[in-house]
Design a protein around this motif. Structure first.
Motif, PDB file in Angstrom:
ATOM      1  N   SER A 253       0.812  -1.224   0.000  1.00  0.00           N
ATOM      2  CA  SER A 253       0.000   0.000   0.000  1.00  0.00           C
ATOM      3  C   SER A 253       0.840   1.266   0.000  1.00  0.00           C
ATOM      4  O   SER A 253       0.450   2.287  -0.579  1.00  0.00           O
ATOM      5  N   GLU A 254       2.005   1.213   0.647  1.00  0.00           N
ATOM      6  CA  GLU A 254       2.846   2.411   0.766  1.00  0.00           C
ATOM      7  C   GLU A 254       3.736   2.633  -0.454  1.00  0.00           C
ATOM      8  O   GLU A 254       4.472   3.625  -0.520  1.00  0.00           O
ATOM      9  N   SER A 255       3.689   1.754  -1.410  1.00  0.00           N
ATOM     10  CA  SER A 255       4.579   1.865  -2.571  1.00  0.00           C
ATOM     11  C   SER A 255       4.280   3.128  -3.375  1.00  0.00           C
ATOM     12  O   SER A 255       3.112   3.476  -3.589  1.00  0.00           O
ATOM     13  N   PRO A 256       5.323   3.803  -3.864  1.00  0.00           N
ATOM     14  CA  PRO A 256       5.098   4.975  -4.719  1.00  0.00           C
ATOM     15  C   PRO A 256       4.653   4.595  -6.135  1.00  0.00           C
ATOM     16  O   PRO A 256       4.237   5.479  -6.890  1.00  0.00           O
ATOM     17  N   LEU A 257       4.734   3.324  -6.484  1.00  0.00           N
ATOM     18  CA  LEU A 257       4.351   2.877  -7.830  1.00  0.00           C
ATOM     19  C   LEU A 257       2.829   2.812  -7.917  1.00  0.00           C
ATOM     20  O   LEU A 257       2.185   2.035  -7.205  1.00  0.00           O
ATOM     21  N   GLN A 258       2.270   3.633  -8.797  1.00  0.00           N
ATOM     22  CA  GLN A 258       0.815   3.760  -8.876  1.00  0.00           C
ATOM     23  C   GLN A 258       0.195   3.065 -10.075  1.00  0.00           C
ATOM     24  O   GLN A 258      -1.031   2.965 -10.158  1.00  0.00           O
ATOM     25  N   SER A 259       1.015   2.580 -11.008  1.00  0.00           N
ATOM     26  CA  SER A 259       0.469   1.988 -12.229  1.00  0.00           C
ATOM     27  C   SER A 259       1.549   1.148 -12.900  1.00  0.00           C
ATOM     28  O   SER A 259       2.736   1.233 -12.548  1.00  0.00           O
ATOM     29  N   ILE A 260       1.150   0.349 -13.879  1.00  0.00           N
ATOM     30  CA  ILE A 260       2.121  -0.427 -14.655  1.00  0.00           C
ATOM     31  C   ILE A 260       3.068   0.510 -15.412  1.00  0.00           C
ATOM     32  O   ILE A 260       4.294   0.297 -15.388  1.00  0.00           O
ATOM     33  N   PRO A 261       2.573   1.574 -16.086  1.00  0.00           N
ATOM     34  CA  PRO A 261       3.514   2.494 -16.730  1.00  0.00           C
ATOM     35  C   PRO A 261       4.506   3.119 -15.742  1.00  0.00           C
ATOM     36  O   PRO A 261       5.676   3.320 -16.090  1.00  0.00           O
ATOM     37  N   ALA A 262       4.050   3.400 -14.510  1.00  0.00           N
ATOM     38  CA  ALA A 262       4.963   3.966 -13.505  1.00  0.00           C
ATOM     39  C   ALA A 262       6.024   2.947 -13.109  1.00  0.00           C
ATOM     40  O   ALA A 262       7.200   3.297 -12.926  1.00  0.00           O
ATOM     41  N   LEU A 263       5.630   1.680 -12.974  1.00  0.00           N
ATOM     42  CA  LEU A 263       6.592   0.627 -12.667  1.00  0.00           C
ATOM     43  C   LEU A 263       7.624   0.492 -13.783  1.00  0.00           C
ATOM     44  O   LEU A 263       8.829   0.403 -13.526  1.00  0.00           O
ATOM     45  N   VAL A 264       7.153   0.508 -15.017  1.00  0.00           N
ATOM     46  CA  VAL A 264       8.062   0.385 -16.160  1.00  0.00           C
ATOM     47  C   VAL A 264       9.021   1.561 -16.206  1.00  0.00           C
ATOM     48  O   VAL A 264      10.235   1.397 -16.421  1.00  0.00           O
ATOM     49  N   ALA A 265       8.517   2.769 -16.000  1.00  0.00           N
ATOM     50  CA  ALA A 265       9.370   3.962 -16.034  1.00  0.00           C
ATOM     51  C   ALA A 265      10.429   3.913 -14.928  1.00  0.00           C
ATOM     52  O   ALA A 265      11.598   4.247 -15.159  1.00  0.00           O
ATOM     53  N   ALA A 266      10.034   3.481 -13.746  1.00  0.00           N
ATOM     54  CA  ALA A 266      10.978   3.403 -12.633  1.00  0.00           C
ATOM     55  C   ALA A 266      12.059   2.356 -12.902  1.00  0.00           C
ATOM     56  O   ALA A 266      13.245   2.580 -12.641  1.00  0.00           O
ATOM     57  N   ALA A 267      11.634   1.201 -13.442  1.00  0.00           N
ATOM     58  CA  ALA A 267      12.597   0.141 -13.728  1.00  0.00           C
ATOM     59  C   ALA A 267      13.534   0.527 -14.873  1.00  0.00           C
ATOM     60  O   ALA A 267      14.699   0.125 -14.891  1.00  0.00           O
ATOM     61  N   ARG A 268      13.026   1.308 -15.791  1.00  0.00           N
ATOM     62  CA  ARG A 268      13.876   1.759 -16.902  1.00  0.00           C
ATOM     63  C   ARG A 268      14.916   2.757 -16.402  1.00  0.00           C
ATOM     64  O   ARG A 268      16.060   2.785 -16.868  1.00  0.00           O
TER      65      ARG A 268
END
Length: 328
Positions: free
Chosen positions: A140-155
């Motif tokens: 719940s506390e994760s800053p990742l709010q969406s799949i695109p956000a996860l992809v952008a962070a991992a990139r």
């Protein structure tokens, strides 16, 4: 007077043949005497997932219908291999059943080098319970709010973001996402789902792909947040939750959940077990629970079961090759 005996005999013979042409009827199956003692369903994963729950609901139905006790035994480990091998070694008499899954019967042949069993030559699938999707879950506390956000962070930080996996269904969507989005994600293997979820909540890993059935309690308690569901379309139960297919179609993976027996089990026994599986699936307790989990439910005869499992193995072989995963 002409005797009527031949006509009567012929009529009876035609009725018998008609009965076989329509499939073995339940009274004929009952004559096999199966089952006349307790049965065992081995679940090759830990408790808590939709497979474990389905096995227990099926066991309850068989107990009520056949009047014989059914023991459900969890034997987790080695991506389902340990429990699967226990059933392979059992007598082919229908009294030891395997809760077969995507891992055991579709993906393991392509994931595990020198796999000690062959889903095609060592087993027959006698029943299917449909399959449910999974959630991409973050705490719940994760800053990742969406799949695109996860992809952008991992990139932005290759290899920084990790996911926990404990079977094929939890690993492949993340691996396909990594390949399709051209990002580097770190996979962390777990023996059971509970440990992976504990590490997710503790912040030791960043996300988990978890079956909807097992994850719902975490969602209800606001411990986790879902970014997407691994279905081809959005789920009516969560219409605002995107399907992963909206971003990366290949990451929406089908699944297998059913009952298998060792090869060589008599046909009449397999047909009887298929009747139990179909009956359980259409009984109120099991159907309501599986629909709550989001399972796609059908009515599968023995031929349907064999065809689905065979086609799914071919599909996973293609997915695994696409993801660049080498057998271990």
């Amino acid at each position: 007077m002409k005797s009527t005996k031949p006509a009567i005999t012929l009529k009876r013979r035609n009725l018998v043949l008609a009965g076989f042409g329509a499939g073995i009827a339940a009274p004929a199956l009952a004559q096999t005497g199966f089952p006349n003692r307790s049965l065992r369903i081995i679940v090759p994963f830990g408790p808590g997932g939709s497979g474990d729950i389905s096995a227990r609901l099926c066991a309850q139905y068989i107990e009520t219908t056949a009047g014989q006790p059914v023991v459900v035994e969890n034997r987790p480990g080695a991506n389902g291999v340990i429990g699967t091998m226990a059933v392979k070694a059992a007598p082919a008499d229908g009294y030891t059943l395997l809760l077969c899954t995507t891992s055991t019967h579709a993906a393991n042949p392509s994931l595990i080098r020198n796999l000690p069993y062959d889903p095609t030559t060592d087993f027959d699938v006698v029943g299917m319970f449909g399959s449910a999707g999974s959630y991409f879950l973050v705490r719940s506390e994760s800053p990742l709010q969406s799949i695109p956000a996860l992809v952008a962070a991992a990139r932005a930080q290759p290899g920084r973001y990790s996911f926990g996996h404990f079977n094929t269904a939890s690993r492949m969507p993340a691996e396909i996402l990594s390949k399709a989005a051209d990002i580097q994600l770190l996979g962390v293997p777990y023996r059971v789902v509970g440990t992976a979820m504990s590490d997710l909540l503790a912040g030791r890993i960043d996300f988990v792909v978890q079956e909807t059935s097992a994850a719902d309690s975490y969602l209800k308690n606001n411990q986790v947040r879902a970014l997407a569901v691994t279905r081809a379309q959005r789920w009516d139960r969560h219409p605002d939750l995107p399907s992963i297919a909206e971003f990366y179609p290949d990451a929406a993976l089908p699944g297998l959940l059913g009952i298998a027996v060792p090869k060589g089990t008599p046909m009449l026994v397999m047909q009887r077990l298929n009747e139990f599986a179909v009956g359980a699936l259409n009984s109120s307790p099991m159907r309501e629970r599986l629909e709550e989990f989001g399972h796609t439910i059908g009515r599968y005869n023995l031929e349907d079961c064999a065809t689905f499992a065979r086609d799914l193995r071919a599909r996973y072989a293609r997915y695994i090759a696409m993801a660049g995963i080498e057998p271990e």
